[in-house]
Write an enzyme that holds these catalytic residues in place. Structure first.
Site, mmCIF file in Angstrom:
data_model
loop_
_atom_site.group_PDB
_atom_site.id
_atom_site.type_symbol
_atom_site.label_atom_id
_atom_site.label_comp_id
_atom_site.label_asym_id
_atom_site.label_seq_id
_atom_site.Cartn_x
_atom_site.Cartn_y
_atom_site.Cartn_z
ATOM 1 N N ASN A 93 8.273 -27.869 -3.980
ATOM 2 C CA ASN A 93 9.901 -27.385 -4.297
ATOM 3 C C ASN A 93 10.212 -26.405 -2.660
ATOM 4 O O ASN A 93 9.609 -26.074 -2.328
ATOM 5 C CB ASN A 93 9.568 -26.559 -5.716
ATOM 6 C CG ASN A 93 9.479 -26.665 -7.113
ATOM 7 O OD1 ASN A 93 9.975 -28.083 -6.368
ATOM 8 N ND2 ASN A 93 8.810 -26.159 -7.694
ATOM 9 N N HIS A 123 7.912 -29.959 1.341
ATOM 10 C CA HIS A 123 9.000 -30.127 1.970
ATOM 11 C C HIS A 123 10.061 -29.536 2.707
ATOM 12 O O HIS A 123 11.376 -29.755 2.621
ATOM 13 C CB HIS A 123 10.111 -30.851 0.673
ATOM 14 C CG HIS A 123 9.636 -31.996 0.025
ATOM 15 N ND1 HIS A 123 10.214 -32.555 -0.984
ATOM 16 C CD2 HIS A 123 8.943 -32.791 0.704
ATOM 17 C CE1 HIS A 123 9.693 -33.627 -1.410
ATOM 18 N NE2 HIS A 123 8.949 -33.975 -0.673
ATOM 19 N N SER A 172 8.746 -35.746 -11.435
ATOM 20 C CA SER A 172 8.793 -36.856 -11.804
ATOM 21 C C SER A 172 7.969 -38.140 -11.401
ATOM 22 O O SER A 172 8.010 -39.492 -11.723
ATOM 23 C CB SER A 172 10.194 -37.572 -12.139
ATOM 24 O OG SER A 172 10.592 -37.424 -9.971
HETATM 25 P P1 NAD Z 1 12.130 -34.042 -10.560
HETATM 26 O O1 NAD Z 1 13.697 -33.372 -10.527
HETATM 27 O O2 NAD Z 1 12.130 -35.510 -9.946
HETATM 28 O O3 NAD Z 1 11.705 -34.310 -11.719
HETATM 29 C C1 NAD Z 1 11.269 -32.666 -12.664
HETATM 30 C C2 NAD Z 1 10.179 -33.325 -13.332
HETATM 31 O O4 NAD Z 1 9.810 -31.977 -14.511
HETATM 32 C C3 NAD Z 1 10.690 -34.511 -14.094
HETATM 33 O O5 NAD Z 1 9.408 -35.549 -14.899
HETATM 34 C C4 NAD Z 1 11.080 -33.946 -15.798
HETATM 35 O O6 NAD Z 1 10.121 -34.054 -17.065
HETATM 36 C C5 NAD Z 1 9.818 -32.482 -15.594
HETATM 37 N N1 NAD Z 1 10.025 -31.088 -16.353
HETATM 38 C C6 NAD Z 1 11.484 -30.667 -16.370
HETATM 39 N N2 NAD Z 1 10.874 -28.935 -17.382
HETATM 40 C C7 NAD Z 1 9.956 -28.999 -17.102
HETATM 41 C C8 NAD Z 1 9.196 -27.657 -17.415
HETATM 42 N N3 NAD Z 1 9.893 -26.641 -17.906
HETATM 43 N N4 NAD Z 1 7.405 -28.097 -17.266
HETATM 44 C C9 NAD Z 1 7.210 -29.219 -16.714
HETATM 45 N N5 NAD Z 1 7.593 -30.132 -16.468
HETATM 46 C C10 NAD Z 1 9.257 -30.003 -16.613
HETATM 47 O O7 NAD Z 1 11.665 -33.246 -9.636
HETATM 48 P P2 NAD Z 1 10.519 -33.686 -8.790
HETATM 49 O O8 NAD Z 1 9.465 -34.461 -8.851
HETATM 50 O O9 NAD Z 1 9.946 -32.311 -7.417
HETATM 51 O O10 NAD Z 1 11.137 -33.978 -7.223
HETATM 52 C C11 NAD Z 1 12.063 -33.680 -6.380
HETATM 53 C C12 NAD Z 1 12.661 -33.408 -4.713
HETATM 54 O O11 NAD Z 1 14.072 -32.351 -5.649
HETATM 55 C C13 NAD Z 1 11.554 -32.874 -4.652
HETATM 56 O O12 NAD Z 1 11.835 -32.880 -3.109
HETATM 57 C C14 NAD Z 1 11.654 -31.189 -4.589
HETATM 58 O O13 NAD Z 1 11.214 -30.713 -3.895
HETATM 59 C C15 NAD Z 1 13.126 -31.710 -4.836
HETATM 60 N N6 NAD Z 1 13.879 -29.870 -5.666
HETATM 61 C C16 NAD Z 1 12.987 -28.922 -5.583
HETATM 62 C C17 NAD Z 1 13.761 -27.664 -6.788
HETATM 63 C C18 NAD Z 1 13.269 -26.041 -6.375
HETATM 64 O O14 NAD Z 1 12.867 -26.272 -5.345
HETATM 65 N N7 NAD Z 1 12.754 -25.812 -7.587
HETATM 66 C C19 NAD Z 1 14.874 -28.409 -7.159
HETATM 67 C C20 NAD Z 1 14.978 -29.207 -7.765
HETATM 68 C C21 NAD Z 1 14.934 -30.284 -6.824
#
Ligand code: NAD
Length: 256
Positions: free
Chosen positions: A110, A127, A197
């Site tokens: 994140n 990242h 994911s």
């Molecule tokens: P992803 O969006 O691919 O997957 C999110 C995962 O979280 C899914 O498997 C989903 O089932 C699960 N999920 C959703 N709500 C949940 C909850 N309340 N509790 C537990 N699990 C939950 O995310 P990723 O695998 O982190 O990959 C996406 C990329 O996007 C990463 O590189 C990340 O850096 C970036 N990203 C970051 C943010 C942030 O900083 N908050 C937000 C969006 C994307």
């Protein structure tokens, strides 16, 4: 290990707690899911960012070089969404496990800095983060400034285009984050993987590396992932903001 079952029941919680009680060098690997309960959408869910900003047009280095102004629309929106956002009980639970001496570090994908805001001390930002932006020509850094939004992609004093200090698809992971995370994954007894994911590599490889090196894998997610039936020892299904605090309580309540 037997395949995990998907019920977040008492026996699974106890099994996870037992693994954590027995270690002082666990690590956590977190993804966008842990911040969903703080109000930040993840990328891949139906209402996630990818639904409006397809990754091939907004999250690759090629897309950025083709049209930085367009890609900056998404970054400005993301950075604006992050303003005033607070950690949720899932972030605080991991910070507490570090304070209790069970977790050594968090490797997060994140870019929202919520682990640090929750009090976690050792956080490896795999990242990068949205706090800083960097010049693509001279690499000078400065703070993200949302007041420049109307001007499109910010420019450096040298004339170069600035880019958020985050890793886009097609870019390499910062050397320090890559090496340290690898070392931590190889050396831990338990790895807690939360809200990812399992699709973005090399971060998704860390739980596999830990498993190969003999660690137990505890997974917390609302849905099963590519880890679940392959390397996960204990699958705690549910929102991280509910499951992780329950896990911490269970770790504290030592049973005879
Ligand atoms: P992803 O969006 O691919 O997957 C999110 C995962 O979280 C899914 O498997 C989903 O089932 C699960 N999920 C959703 N709500 C949940 C909850 N309340 N509790 C537990 N699990 C939950 O995310 P990723 O695998 O982190 O990959 C996406 C990329 O996007 C990463 O590189 C990340 O850096 C970036 N990203 C970051 C943010 C942030 O900083 N908050 C937000 C969006 C994307």
């Amino acid at each position: 290990m037997p395949p995990t079952n998907s019920k977040n029941d008492d026996a699974l919680l106890e099994r996870a707690a037992e693994l954590i009680r027995g270690t002082t060098n666990a690590i956590a690997v977190t993804g966008a899911g842990i911040s969903v309960e703080s109000g930040i959408p993840d990328f891949r869910s139906a209402h996630g960012l990818w639904a409006r900003y397809p990754p091939d047009q907004f999250a690759t280095m090629d897309a950025f070089l083709r049209d930085p102004d367009k890609v900056w629309e998404m970054w400005y929106e993301l950075a604006e969404n992050l303003q005033g956002v607070k950690p949720n009980p899932g972030h605080y639970a991991l910070a507490e496990l570090e304070k209790m001496g069970h977790i050594k570090a968090i490797v997060t994908q994140n870019i929202d800095a919520l682990h640090q805001h929750a009090g976690s001390k050792t956080v490896i930002e795999y990242h990068g983060n949205t706090d800083q932006i960097a010049c693509t020509a001279c690499f000078r850094h400065r703070k993200m400034d949302l007041s420049h939004r109307a001007l499109g992609a910010p420019r450096c004093e040298c004339g170069g285009v600035m880019k958020p200090d985050v890793v886009l698809f097609g870019e390499v992971i910062p050397e320090y984050a890559l090496r340290t995370s690898d070392m931590l994954a190889r050396g831990c007894d338990a790895l807690i993987v939360v809200g990812t994911s399992a699709q973005v590599y090399p971060a998704a490889g860390l739980p596999f590396l830990a498993k190969e090196s003999g660690a137990a894998v505890i997974e917390c997610n609302t849905e099963p992932t590519n880890f679940t039936n392959v390397i996960t020892d204990v699958f705690l299904q549910g929102p991280a903001g509910e499951t992780l605090p329950k896990l911490v309580e269970r770790v504290k309540s030592v049973t005879d």
